[in-house]
Scaffold this motif. Sequence first.
Motif, PDB file in Angstrom:
ATOM      1  N   THR A 218      -4.566  -0.170  -2.861  1.00 11.24           N
ATOM      2  CA  THR A 218      -5.135   0.166  -1.554  1.00 11.24           C
ATOM      3  C   THR A 218      -6.288  -0.788  -1.293  1.00 11.24           C
ATOM      4  O   THR A 218      -7.002  -1.181  -2.224  1.00 11.24           O
TER       5      THR A 218
ATOM      6  N   THR B 290      -6.192  -0.017   6.474  1.00 13.90           N
ATOM      7  CA  THR B 290      -5.570   0.972   5.588  1.00 13.90           C
ATOM      8  C   THR B 290      -4.933   2.098   6.401  1.00 13.90           C
ATOM      9  O   THR B 290      -3.794   2.506   6.122  1.00 13.90           O
TER      10      THR B 290
ATOM     11  N   GLN C 296       0.830  -1.201   0.000  1.00 14.30           N
ATOM     12  CA  GLN C 296       0.000   0.000   0.000  1.00 14.30           C
ATOM     13  C   GLN C 296       0.866   1.252   0.000  1.00 14.30           C
ATOM     14  O   GLN C 296       0.588   2.210  -0.717  1.00 14.30           O
TER      15      GLN C 296
END
Length: 153
Positions: free
Chosen positions: A47, A75, A41
């Motif tokens: 993502t 995330t 990421q």
Amino acid sequence: MKRSDKEVTRVRDDNDTGMDRGFFITSFVLLILFIVTAILQNLGVFTLTSIFSPCPIYVATGMYCPGCGGTHAVTELAAGHITASIISHPFVIYIIILSLICVSFFFLSNIISKIRNNAPKKRQTGRYLRFRLIYVYAAVAVIVIQCIIKNIR
């Protein structure tokens, strides 16, 4: 035929060791997956929020399900935003911390065991962090409480 107390204790200890080993392996795999996800990421490869679709329960009812916010929390944590991750879904940080403790316990106990026993013996393995049902109860409590709080707001 009835088992003696020693046999029952030995069987219980053997089963606990298997459960503890499974707990360690699961924790280790989760940490590896998180580290790989964070690296990919941060390199801009992908993502998680772009891979997964919105929660179907939230889309259909407008209410948050117990898992809502989990992807966003991973995330945020991968980006280094710990507070935002906890706000999105505290279960993610709970699992990461529990996994870190479990894996660290195994490796530290293995290192200490090797330092204390300098003489070469049979292959020794480190001790596993004991799996306790309280870990599951705490996880369920975290999930339920965050779901209730999100739906009240």
